[in-house]
Design a protein around this motif. Structure first.
Motif, PDB file in Angstrom:
ATOM      1  N   ALA A   1      -2.705 -11.009   1.597  1.00 49.91           N
ATOM      2  CA  ALA A   1      -3.202 -11.328   2.938  1.00 49.91           C
ATOM      3  C   ALA A   1      -3.805 -12.727   2.963  1.00 49.91           C
ATOM      4  O   ALA A   1      -3.588 -13.501   3.905  1.00 49.91           O
ATOM      5  CB  ALA A   1      -4.240 -10.293   3.378  1.00 49.91           C
ATOM      6  N   TYR A   2      -4.536 -13.069   1.901  1.00 48.34           N
ATOM      7  CA  TYR A   2      -5.122 -14.409   1.815  1.00 48.34           C
ATOM      8  C   TYR A   2      -4.029 -15.470   1.902  1.00 48.34           C
ATOM      9  O   TYR A   2      -4.155 -16.473   2.598  1.00 48.34           O
ATOM     10  CB  TYR A   2      -5.903 -14.544   0.498  1.00 48.34           C
TER      11      TYR A   2
ATOM     12  N   LEU B   1       0.811  -1.218   0.000  1.00 44.85           N
ATOM     13  CA  LEU B   1       0.000   0.000   0.000  1.00 44.85           C
ATOM     14  C   LEU B   1       0.847   1.272   0.000  1.00 44.85           C
ATOM     15  O   LEU B   1       0.364   2.354  -0.360  1.00 44.85           O
ATOM     16  CB  LEU B   1      -0.917   0.020   1.233  1.00 44.85           C
ATOM     17  N   VAL B   2       2.098   1.140   0.435  1.00 46.19           N
ATOM     18  CA  VAL B   2       2.931   2.338   0.570  1.00 46.19           C
ATOM     19  C   VAL B   2       3.198   2.954  -0.813  1.00 46.19           C
ATOM     20  O   VAL B   2       3.578   2.245  -1.743  1.00 46.19           O
ATOM     21  CB  VAL B   2       4.255   2.001   1.294  1.00 46.19           C
TER      22      VAL B   2
ATOM     23  N   ALA C   1      -6.261   5.458  -8.957  1.00 44.96           N
ATOM     24  CA  ALA C   1      -6.192   4.090  -9.484  1.00 44.96           C
ATOM     25  C   ALA C   1      -5.090   3.300  -8.788  1.00 44.96           C
ATOM     26  O   ALA C   1      -5.198   2.082  -8.606  1.00 44.96           O
ATOM     27  CB  ALA C   1      -5.958   4.125 -10.995  1.00 44.96           C
ATOM     28  N   SER C   2      -4.018   3.999  -8.372  1.00 40.43           N
ATOM     29  CA  SER C   2      -2.906   3.292  -7.722  1.00 40.43           C
ATOM     30  C   SER C   2      -3.367   2.611  -6.436  1.00 40.43           C
ATOM     31  O   SER C   2      -2.867   1.553  -6.056  1.00 40.43           O
ATOM     32  CB  SER C   2      -1.762   4.265  -7.429  1.00 40.43           C
ATOM     33  N   TYR C   3      -4.372   3.223  -5.759  1.00 36.95           N
ATOM     34  CA  TYR C   3      -4.878   2.607  -4.526  1.00 36.95           C
ATOM     35  C   TYR C   3      -5.693   1.352  -4.848  1.00 36.95           C
ATOM     36  O   TYR C   3      -5.534   0.315  -4.199  1.00 36.95           O
ATOM     37  CB  TYR C   3      -5.733   3.588  -3.722  1.00 36.95           C
TER      38      TYR C   3
ATOM     39  N   ALA D   1      -3.963  -6.241  -4.823  1.00 34.47           N
ATOM     40  CA  ALA D   1      -2.768  -7.035  -4.517  1.00 34.47           C
ATOM     41  C   ALA D   1      -2.677  -7.349  -3.020  1.00 34.47           C
ATOM     42  O   ALA D   1      -2.271  -8.444  -2.622  1.00 34.47           O
ATOM     43  CB  ALA D   1      -1.522  -6.278  -4.986  1.00 34.47           C
ATOM     44  N   VAL D   2      -3.073  -6.394  -2.195  1.00 35.16           N
ATOM     45  CA  VAL D   2      -3.040  -6.580  -0.742  1.00 35.16           C
ATOM     46  C   VAL D   2      -3.966  -7.730  -0.345  1.00 35.16           C
ATOM     47  O   VAL D   2      -3.623  -8.571   0.485  1.00 35.16           O
ATOM     48  CB  VAL D   2      -3.488  -5.285  -0.026  1.00 35.16           C
TER      49      VAL D   2
END
Lengths: 337, 195
Positions: A303-304, A282-283, A290-292, A298-299
């Motif tokens: 995490a999964y 996220l950094v 859109a980058s978020y 992807a996060v």
């Protein structure tokens, strides 16, 4: 009916008396705060105590203060409802206010304390049962037995850390003051970073012993662009312990670009799990851009892949893993909201 | 070593009565109420904090008497279901507490086991916020489990009590063709304690 075993009750009014009383009980003493965890566990007889030291009369353990630096200093005997409803906690540590607001039901939040939730015992379907139930099945690693009913051949208890406050306090980089009776070797006081409190052993998942009293919770000041959120999976909207809990922290700059991100998950294993690989993605992303959205996708995958719930608390463990990305997304949404 | 079963002397405030009691240290407030004082209106359900049947008000806040040591209730004001109507009358009211009256008229119970706790949670809510919305009512009652009613009539009962206390027109309940509350005035007075 579930009756409490017999014990001697002490009601001290100072920290020093309380820690001495537990020390004098030679490992058979317990601190009693709100009682919503200790009393059922004593009734289920997987915690045993000859001496119960009720902390309710110790005023020094109460209160929420904003420090000169803009952080928080919280007395562990502060009730959960007072934490959840505190405007200072909501402002400085929003993830903590949200997480504590989801703990159990309204009555528990009146009675239960933040210190009690930090020090909450681990939970497992095979231990949170009466002594009769457990003796019928055969005792387990958590208490009196050598087998694990969750992991075949397991040698270490995997009962789940289930305290909603823990992942929030982990993202907030809290520190904890502990105190035990002084000995010839020292004054009994120490301060631990929140991450240092837990170990991966469900039988007792803390690195402090039961005669050490949590005396203060410190939360450092959070930056102007701090955002925090908590999302909790449970069967019902009240009373239940988490089947999964996710705390998220985002510190953003004036432009909305994420400078620091942290995600910690609870109710997977005996200690809170920081999904560092996920949060690192996220950094640099910018909120609302859109980058978020790309980073979030992807996060969720990362995490999964990092979270592996065990079949020891209610809810199919594979379903709980499927819920990890959903609740990561919800925790982040709660932080940004 | 262990002073087994040595009773401790307690002085408590229960339903505005000063009560002296002597019970073993490991007795819960629930056990004191039911087995020492005979106040069996407080129900013993799961006995481990899951169900809310043992809810009492401590300093006005709903708490679980099965998880509180009797000794830890010292110095606090305990209110049980037995104290609800007397408190209402003492405050100048007539008949039952409006919450009790509304539960009665709405049939907000079947077996009744959750009812004491439900009504105390509702009373605590209305003392703090006389006009909560449905979400706030549901949240305030979310620590009290009911296995019979499906909660609909319980929420309606609280809404009826609110409507009557504010003089608003009570909403027609979902289970009725007409509005049974429409032409009635100050039912809580008429119905009295004899219902």
């Amino acid at each position: 009916m579930l009756r409490l075993p017999q014990f001697t009750l002490e009601r001290p009014t100072t920290i020093e008396e309380a820690i001495q009383l537990v020390a004098d009980a030679n490992g058979r003493g317990r601190f009693l705060a709100g009682g919503t965890d200790l009393i059922p566990n004593l009734k289920h007889e997987f915690i045993e105590a000859d001496v119960v030291v009720a902390l309710g009369g110790i005023e020094a353990l109460r209160g929420i203060e904003v420090t000169a630096e803009g952080g928080l200093s919280i007395g562990p005997l502060t009730s959960l409802v007072d934490i959840a409803e505190s405007a200072d906690v909501q402002r400085i540590a929003p993830a903590l206010a949200q997480a504590v607001g989801t703990i159990a039901g309204p009555q528990h939040r009146q009675m239960g304390t933040i210190g009690g939730n930090v020090m909450l015992d681990t939970r497992c379907q095979w231990i949170n049962q009466s002594h009769f139930w457990r003796s019928s099945l055969g005792f387990c690693l958590k208490k009196d037995g050598s087998a694990c009913h969750v992991v075949e051949g397991g040698k270490r208890c995997v009962a789940a850390a289930s305290n909603d406050s823990a992942p929030a306090l982990a993202t907030l980089a809290a520190t904890l003051d502990f105190q035990k009776a002084p000995t010839e070797y020292g004054n009994g006081k120490r301060t631990l970073a929140f991450d240092e409190l837990f170990k991966a052993d469900g039988a007792w998942n803390k690195k402090v012993s039961a005669d050490e009293l949590l005396t203060r919770i410190h939360i450092p000041a959070t930056p102007v662009g701090h955002k925090g959120g908590y999302a909790k999976l449970r069967m019902r909207g009240s009373i239940d312990f988490p089947l999964l809990g996710v705390a998220a922290r985002l510190d953003v700059d004036g432009e909305g670009v994420i400078e620091h991100a942290d995600i910690v998950v609870i109710a997977l294993q005996a200690r809170p799990l920081r999904v560092r690989k996920a949060s690192a993605l996220l950094v640099g992303a910018k909120l609302g851009a859109a980058s978020y959205d790309d980073a979030l996708a992807a996060v969720m995958v990362a995490a999964y892949e990092q979270c592996h719930p065990l079949p020891n608390i209610p809810g199919d463990h594979e379903w709980r893993q499927e819920m990890v990305p959903i609740y990561v997304k919800r925790a982040l949404a709660a932080a940004i909201a | 070593m262990l002073a087994m079963s040595t009773p401790i002397s307690l002085e408590l405030s229960i339903n505005d009565d000063r009560v002296r009691a002597s019970v073993p240290a490991h007795w819960t407030l629930l056990e004191l109420l039911r087995y020492e004082l005979g106040l069996t209106g407080t129900k013993q359900g799961c006995d481990k904090g899951d169900c809310g049947a043992c809810t009492v008000l401590i300093d006005g806040k709903p708490q679980l008497s099965c998880l509180i040591l009797a000794a830890n209730a010292e110095g606090k004001k305990v209110q049980t279901i037995e104290g609800l109507q007397p408190a209402h009358r003492k405050a100048g009211g007539v008949g039952l507490d409006p919450v009790q009256d509304a539960f009665d008229r709405c049939g907000a119970l079947q077996c009744g086991f959750c009812q004491s706790g439900m009504m105390l949670s509702a009373r605590a809510l209305l003392n703090e916020n006389p006009t909560p919305d449905r979400t706030e009512i549901r949240q305030a009652l979310s620590g009290n489990l009911c296995r019979c009613t499906g909660y609909t009539q319980i929420v309606q009962a609280v809404e009826l009590a609110i409507a009557e206390s504010t003089g608003a027109e009570p909403e027609s309940p979902s289970w009725s063709d007409g509005n049974p509350w429409k032409s009635t005035t100050s039912l809580s007075g008429k119905n009295g304690g004899d219902a």
